[in-house]
Design an enzyme around this catalytic site. Structure first.
Site, PDB file in Angstrom:
ATOM      1  N   ASP A 171      -6.999  -3.470  -7.181  1.00 15.14           N
ATOM      2  CA  ASP A 171      -7.680  -3.979  -5.990  1.00 15.14           C
ATOM      3  C   ASP A 171      -7.949  -5.460  -6.185  1.00 15.14           C
ATOM      4  O   ASP A 171      -8.216  -5.912  -7.313  1.00 15.14           O
ATOM      5  CB  ASP A 171      -8.997  -3.234  -5.760  1.00 15.14           C
ATOM      6  CG  ASP A 171      -9.582  -3.519  -4.385  1.00 15.14           C
ATOM      7  OD1 ASP A 171      -9.227  -2.794  -3.433  1.00 15.14           O
ATOM      8  OD2 ASP A 171     -10.370  -4.466  -4.263  1.00 15.14           O
ATOM      9  N   ARG A 220      -3.451   6.779   0.764  1.00 20.44           N
ATOM     10  CA  ARG A 220      -3.975   7.988   1.402  1.00 20.44           C
ATOM     11  C   ARG A 220      -2.983   8.738   2.279  1.00 20.44           C
ATOM     12  O   ARG A 220      -3.249   9.870   2.665  1.00 20.44           O
ATOM     13  CB  ARG A 220      -5.221   7.622   2.223  1.00 20.44           C
ATOM     14  CG  ARG A 220      -6.423   7.275   1.364  1.00 20.44           C
ATOM     15  CD  ARG A 220      -7.573   6.782   2.217  1.00 20.44           C
ATOM     16  NE  ARG A 220      -7.309   5.445   2.730  1.00 20.44           N
ATOM     17  CZ  ARG A 220      -8.069   4.826   3.623  1.00 20.44           C
ATOM     18  NH1 ARG A 220      -9.134   5.452   4.139  1.00 20.44           N
ATOM     19  NH2 ARG A 220      -7.786   3.612   4.028  1.00 20.44           N
ATOM     20  N   ARG A 269       0.821  -1.221   0.000  1.00 20.16           N
ATOM     21  CA  ARG A 269       0.000   0.000   0.000  1.00 20.16           C
ATOM     22  C   ARG A 269       0.854   1.270   0.000  1.00 20.16           C
ATOM     23  O   ARG A 269       0.488   2.274   0.604  1.00 20.16           O
ATOM     24  CB  ARG A 269      -0.969   0.026   1.182  1.00 20.16           C
ATOM     25  CG  ARG A 269      -2.045  -1.055   1.128  1.00 20.16           C
ATOM     26  CD  ARG A 269      -3.061  -0.854   2.245  1.00 20.16           C
ATOM     27  NE  ARG A 269      -3.932  -2.021   2.375  1.00 20.16           N
ATOM     28  CZ  ARG A 269      -4.497  -2.422   3.501  1.00 20.16           C
ATOM     29  NH1 ARG A 269      -4.258  -1.735   4.629  1.00 20.16           N
ATOM     30  NH2 ARG A 269      -5.282  -3.467   3.531  1.00 20.16           N
ATOM     31  N   TYR A 277     -14.926 -13.079   0.385  1.00 22.84           N
ATOM     32  CA  TYR A 277     -15.684 -11.880   0.034  1.00 22.84           C
ATOM     33  C   TYR A 277     -16.847 -12.222  -0.882  1.00 22.84           C
ATOM     34  O   TYR A 277     -17.965 -11.741  -0.719  1.00 22.84           O
ATOM     35  CB  TYR A 277     -14.772 -10.873  -0.681  1.00 22.84           C
ATOM     36  CG  TYR A 277     -13.612 -10.362   0.133  1.00 22.84           C
ATOM     37  CD1 TYR A 277     -13.697 -10.223   1.514  1.00 22.84           C
ATOM     38  CD2 TYR A 277     -12.429 -10.006  -0.486  1.00 22.84           C
ATOM     39  CE1 TYR A 277     -12.629  -9.735   2.243  1.00 22.84           C
ATOM     40  CE2 TYR A 277     -11.353  -9.514   0.234  1.00 22.84           C
ATOM     41  CZ  TYR A 277     -11.467  -9.385   1.596  1.00 22.84           C
ATOM     42  OH  TYR A 277     -10.415  -8.892   2.323  1.00 22.84           O
ATOM     43  N   ARG A 308      -6.982  11.067  -6.258  1.00 23.67           N
ATOM     44  CA  ARG A 308      -8.162  10.227  -5.984  1.00 23.67           C
ATOM     45  C   ARG A 308      -9.447  11.049  -6.014  1.00 23.67           C
ATOM     46  O   ARG A 308     -10.510  10.554  -6.418  1.00 23.67           O
ATOM     47  CB  ARG A 308      -7.978   9.553  -4.624  1.00 23.67           C
ATOM     48  CG  ARG A 308      -9.134   8.694  -4.162  1.00 23.67           C
ATOM     49  CD  ARG A 308      -9.283   7.435  -5.015  1.00 23.67           C
ATOM     50  NE  ARG A 308     -10.475   6.709  -4.601  1.00 23.67           N
ATOM     51  CZ  ARG A 308     -11.701   6.960  -5.037  1.00 23.67           C
ATOM     52  NH1 ARG A 308     -11.917   7.927  -5.913  1.00 23.67           N
ATOM     53  NH2 ARG A 308     -12.718   6.245  -4.607  1.00 23.67           N
TER      54      ARG A 308
END
Length: 347
Positions: free
Chosen positions: A77, A31, A27, A152, A40
């Site tokens: 992702d 952010r 990552r 998921y 973004r």
């Protein structure tokens, strides 16, 4: 590629021990970077952002420009694969990803071989990045591991670690073993084609992210993690892919040793909780990656320096890629990343 242009990451995955370990962070595009937040904000929908090759390439390259990591990992992702198989995927602001109803297994099986083509935008992103990245820096492609993605998909929504869902996800394997096995089989095929597409587009290393290996007893670890990874690696090789693979059985503890011995990946990524002694034993089998605590990176200070030194002392005499034990946290100070890079001798 000349010898001098060979990325440190590739040297380590070939079994070499350079003067310092190559460094990249899971990552590392995200952010905690103000430039990422600005980029973004230009695309409200996260899936659309991931599938915009120019924007995803820019996100991939931002930490490379700022820090000069030894490797870039494509911005994407793990839940793009369910989308390629016909399952609805969207992201709720402040809540994270959500998935719609699971398609019929037969319908997904028919779509599996086309997963790479269905996500060709990721390939375009890789091609753009490879064209702009210095030859001496590696480019990493990735996919979620079959079991992690299956949890998921089966549940209809993505889960966050630490809220008690691990036992619930594991219950699928007990309550519906045949259904789980069928979904895993589809995911092995789809993921293999997706990884082949990434290698064809310029990825020099491929990483398999297994976020849900934690807490599995031996028998479930074998059927949910080890066997699908073995099948996936074999299928990727059968498709003609030759680039090295890194497997990340997060939270597998001592079972990481078995994973390293029995799965034909070229490197094994270790998580934050992996004891240094276990890491040394895994390293005796094949190159390792990891495993600085992201919380410690966020905290910074002398304890961060001390832990970096401990990792270097424990693993620096063999093939090792310096990384976190999980992804970098959004509120991590940039100065702390710079602190680690200087300590490791990468800046």
């Amino acid at each position: 590629m000349t010898v001098s242009d060979t990325p440190l990451l590739l040297k380590v995955l070939a079994g070499e021990t350079p003067s310092r370990p190559p460094v990249w962070f899971m990552r590392q595009a995200g952010r905690y970077l103000p430039e990422y937040r600005a980029l973004r904000a230009t695309t409200p929908d996260f899936v659309s952002f991931c599938l915009d090759p120019e924007k995803a390439a820019e996100a991939t390259l931002q930490p490379m420009r700022r820090f000069g990591f030894d490797a870039a990992i494509v911005f994407a992702d793990i839940l793009l694969i369910p989308r390629a198989l016909g399952q609805e995927v969207w992201f709720e602001a402040g809540e994270g990803p959500r998935l719609g109803a699971l398609p019929a297994v037969e319908a997904m099986r028919e779509s599996a071989a086309a997963a790479g083509a269905a996500l060709e935008q990721v390939g375009h992103t890789l091609s753009i990045v490879r064209g702009r990245l210095e030859p001496g820096r590696a480019l990493i492609g990735f996919a979620g591991a079959p079991w992690t993605v299956a949890t998921y998909m089966l549940d209809g929504e993505a889960r966050s670690m630490g809220k008690g869902e691990r036992a619930q996800a594991r219950s699928y394997a007990y309550a519906e073993p045949d259904r789980v096995a069928a979904v895993l089989e589809v995911l092995v095929e789809a993921t293999a084609h997706y990884l082949k597409m990434q290698a064809d587009a310029g990825a020099q290393v491929l990483k398999i992210f297994e976020s849900w290996a934690e807490g599995l007893p031996d028998d479930l670890f074998e059927t949910l993690v080890l066997q699908p990874h073995q099948a996936l690696v074999k299928r990727v090789r059968d498709l003609g892919v030759t680039v090295p693979l890194i497997g990340f059985p997060r939270g597998s503890a001592a079972l990481a040793e078995r994973y390293a011995a029995e799965c034909a990946v070229q490197g094994v990524a270790l998580d934050t909780a992996c004891p240094l002694a276990v890491g040394r034993r895994v390293q005796a089998v094949k190159p390792i990656q990891g495993a600085l605590d992201p919380l410690l990176l966020r905290a910074g200070g002398p304890l961060l320096d001390r832990r970096v030194d401990q990792l270097v002392e424990a693993w620096g005499q063999g093939p090792w890629i310096f990384n976190l034990g999980h992804g970098i946290l959004p509120d991590t100070p940039i100065a702390h990343v710079e602190q680690v890079l200087k300590r490791i001798g990468a800046q």
